[in-house]
Motif scaffolding. Structure first.
Motif, mmCIF file in Angstrom:
data_model
loop_
_atom_site.group_PDB
_atom_site.id
_atom_site.type_symbol
_atom_site.label_atom_id
_atom_site.label_comp_id
_atom_site.label_asym_id
_atom_site.label_seq_id
_atom_site.Cartn_x
_atom_site.Cartn_y
_atom_site.Cartn_z
ATOM 1 N N LYS A 77 0.980 -1.286 0.039
ATOM 2 C CA LYS A 77 -0.010 -0.081 -0.047
ATOM 3 C C LYS A 77 0.895 1.316 0.180
ATOM 4 O O LYS A 77 0.624 2.162 -0.686
ATOM 5 N N ALA A 78 1.915 1.473 0.576
ATOM 6 C CA ALA A 78 2.784 2.373 0.995
ATOM 7 C C ALA A 78 4.184 2.019 1.087
ATOM 8 O O ALA A 78 4.322 1.247 1.809
ATOM 9 N N VAL A 79 4.959 2.966 0.474
ATOM 10 C CA VAL A 79 6.623 2.905 0.756
ATOM 11 C C VAL A 79 7.193 4.305 1.055
ATOM 12 O O VAL A 79 6.987 4.995 0.385
ATOM 13 N N ASP A 80 7.614 4.361 2.195
ATOM 14 C CA ASP A 80 8.249 5.549 2.663
ATOM 15 C C ASP A 80 9.801 5.790 2.071
ATOM 16 O O ASP A 80 10.482 4.678 2.486
ATOM 17 N N MET A 81 10.129 6.900 1.460
ATOM 18 C CA MET A 81 11.445 6.998 1.037
ATOM 19 C C MET A 81 12.129 7.949 1.781
ATOM 20 O O MET A 81 11.638 8.838 2.319
ATOM 21 N N HIS A 82 13.694 7.984 2.155
ATOM 22 C CA HIS A 82 14.459 8.755 2.951
ATOM 23 C C HIS A 82 14.587 9.959 1.959
ATOM 24 O O HIS A 82 14.758 9.766 0.728
ATOM 25 N N PRO A 83 14.191 11.352 2.698
ATOM 26 C CA PRO A 83 14.157 12.399 1.706
ATOM 27 C C PRO A 83 15.541 12.749 1.022
ATOM 28 O O PRO A 83 15.605 13.540 0.141
ATOM 29 N N VAL A 84 16.786 12.353 1.588
ATOM 30 C CA VAL A 84 18.046 12.854 1.129
ATOM 31 C C VAL A 84 18.367 11.694 0.220
ATOM 32 O O VAL A 84 19.032 11.864 -0.921
ATOM 33 N N ASN A 85 18.664 10.408 0.697
ATOM 34 C CA ASN A 85 19.295 9.438 -0.181
ATOM 35 C C ASN A 85 18.407 8.640 -0.887
ATOM 36 O O ASN A 85 18.744 7.765 -1.620
ATOM 37 N N ASP A 86 16.999 8.668 -0.804
ATOM 38 C CA ASP A 86 15.989 8.111 -1.710
ATOM 39 C C ASP A 86 16.040 6.484 -1.338
ATOM 40 O O ASP A 86 15.589 5.908 -2.370
ATOM 41 N N GLU A 87 16.241 5.999 -0.066
ATOM 42 C CA GLU A 87 16.299 4.874 0.032
ATOM 43 C C GLU A 87 14.928 4.484 0.642
ATOM 44 O O GLU A 87 14.394 5.373 1.657
ATOM 45 N N PRO A 88 14.280 3.272 0.563
ATOM 46 C CA PRO A 88 13.134 2.891 1.202
ATOM 47 C C PRO A 88 13.341 2.662 2.891
ATOM 48 O O PRO A 88 14.587 2.275 3.278
ATOM 49 N N VAL A 89 12.688 3.242 3.668
ATOM 50 C CA VAL A 89 12.805 3.391 5.000
ATOM 51 C C VAL A 89 11.628 2.574 5.826
ATOM 52 O O VAL A 89 11.729 2.477 7.171
ATOM 53 N N HIS A 90 10.533 2.618 5.109
ATOM 54 C CA HIS A 90 9.373 1.853 5.876
ATOM 55 C C HIS A 90 8.503 1.437 4.919
ATOM 56 O O HIS A 90 8.337 2.153 3.573
ATOM 57 N N PHE A 91 7.333 0.370 4.919
ATOM 58 C CA PHE A 91 6.409 0.099 4.052
ATOM 59 C C PHE A 91 5.324 -0.500 4.753
ATOM 60 O O PHE A 91 5.350 -0.915 6.064
ATOM 61 N N ASP A 92 3.984 -0.601 4.133
ATOM 62 C CA ASP A 92 2.927 -1.124 4.757
ATOM 63 C C ASP A 92 2.437 -2.265 3.630
ATOM 64 O O ASP A 92 2.327 -1.854 2.329
ATOM 65 N N LEU A 93 2.056 -3.376 4.107
ATOM 66 C CA LEU A 93 1.521 -4.385 3.476
ATOM 67 C C LEU A 93 0.182 -4.697 3.926
ATOM 68 O O LEU A 93 -0.104 -4.596 5.057
ATOM 69 N N TYR A 94 -0.916 -4.879 2.973
ATOM 70 C CA TYR A 94 -2.217 -5.104 3.116
ATOM 71 C C TYR A 94 -2.764 -6.546 2.851
ATOM 72 O O TYR A 94 -2.693 -6.911 1.761
ATOM 73 N N ARG A 95 -3.273 -7.331 3.978
ATOM 74 C CA ARG A 95 -3.597 -8.568 3.627
ATOM 75 C C ARG A 95 -4.795 -8.757 2.715
ATOM 76 O O ARG A 95 -5.721 -7.938 2.944
ATOM 77 N N VAL A 96 -4.895 -9.673 1.705
ATOM 78 C CA VAL A 96 -6.116 -9.754 0.832
ATOM 79 C C VAL A 96 -6.133 -11.277 0.585
ATOM 80 O O VAL A 96 -5.302 -11.840 0.689
ATOM 81 N N ASP A 97 -7.499 -11.557 0.051
ATOM 82 C CA ASP A 97 -7.337 -12.937 -0.554
ATOM 83 C C ASP A 97 -7.264 -12.603 -2.038
ATOM 84 O O ASP A 97 -7.437 -11.416 -2.462
ATOM 85 N N GLU A 98 -6.501 -13.796 -2.824
ATOM 86 C CA GLU A 98 -6.326 -13.473 -4.134
ATOM 87 C C GLU A 98 -7.080 -12.757 -4.885
ATOM 88 O O GLU A 98 -6.957 -12.208 -5.926
ATOM 89 N N HIS A 99 -8.375 -13.200 -5.018
ATOM 90 C CA HIS A 99 -9.261 -12.699 -5.788
ATOM 91 C C HIS A 99 -10.462 -11.623 -5.229
ATOM 92 O O HIS A 99 -11.414 -11.453 -5.611
ATOM 93 N N GLN A 100 -9.796 -11.276 -4.003
ATOM 94 C CA GLN A 100 -10.762 -10.152 -3.361
ATOM 95 C C GLN A 100 -10.952 -9.034 -4.090
ATOM 96 O O GLN A 100 -9.880 -8.443 -4.792
ATOM 97 N N LEU A 101 -12.120 -8.378 -4.020
ATOM 98 C CA LEU A 101 -12.380 -7.048 -4.782
ATOM 99 C C LEU A 101 -11.781 -6.045 -3.817
ATOM 100 O O LEU A 101 -12.152 -6.004 -2.545
ATOM 101 N N ILE A 102 -10.719 -5.493 -4.342
ATOM 102 C CA ILE A 102 -9.964 -4.045 -3.489
ATOM 103 C C ILE A 102 -10.206 -2.800 -4.076
ATOM 104 O O ILE A 102 -10.700 -2.677 -5.452
#
Length: 207
Positions: A77-102
């Motif tokens: 759902k989201a990936v936060d990047m470092h403002p200076v070196n543009d490296e990923p610093v945090h992420f959010d994953l959302y559980r779903v069923d494979e065929h779930q309507l999202i």
């Protein structure tokens, strides 16, 4: 099944201190949430996460989370990047069923701008929405929505209904909202006015 597999570890420590400790260990901290289960603090090795991220198929796509022998389809759902070196610093994953309507945001792009008479005349494409929210099965998320500008004229309004959606995919809101417009520039407006004046003058001379 999803193309990308994220091998995760469960984090014992949460909060700012726990996240910093995770990054020092060469991992990217994240959170798994959604469904009927409680949120879980997780982490992925930084090099593996960067590799997945730079494929362009991580954020907003169906991903397979792997923890030991267990697997779970998730949406990044989201990936936060470092403002200076543009490296990923945090992420959010959302559980779903494979065929779930999202509901998910999908980018909008425009092609064949050189085939638009309106743009050739000096018009401007004003993009109101760079992404649109769609309702679709988790395993059939469109990569993008593309509108063909061939034949588009100044004054045209491009609404959501003008986009061809894959089967089973629809807008998340039941409203035919504006995605972009093709507006005339001041230069083209002046040229049109001059043409009208010349035509009017010729008509009065003829009379």
């Amino acid at each position: 099944m999803a193309d990308i597999i994220l091998n995760v570890e469960v984090r014992d420590r949460t909060g700012t201190g726990g996240a910093r400790e995770t990054r020092r260990a060469g991992m990217v901290p994240g959170v798994l949430y959604g469904g009927a289960k409680d949120p879980v603090a997780i982490a992925v090795k930084a090099n593996e996460f960067r590799k997945a991220l730079y494929t362009g198929k991580l954020l907003g796509h169906l991903v397979t989370l792997k923890y030991g022998d267990e697997t779970q389809p998730v949406i990044a759902k989201a990936v936060d990047m470092h403002p200076v070196n543009d490296e990923p610093v945090h992420f959010d994953l959302y559980r779903v069923d494979e065929h779930q309507l999202i509901k998910i945001e999908v980018p909008v792009h425009f092609k064949n701008q050189e085939e638009s008479p309106g743009l050739k005349k000096g018009g401007t494409l004003n993009i109101v929405r760079h992404t649109v929210e769609l309702a679709c099965p988790a395993d059939h998320i469109p990569e993008e929505l593309v509108f063909d500008l061939t034949g588009a004229e100044i004054g045209d309004t491009i609404r959501m209904s003008a986009f061809i959606l894959p089967e089973g995919v629809k807008p998340a809101v039941d409203r035919d909202f504006v995605v972009a417009t093709l507006a005339g520039s001041s230069a083209s407006a002046s040229a049109d006015a001059a043409t009208d004046d010349a035509a009017a003058a010729a008509a009065s001379t003829t009379v």
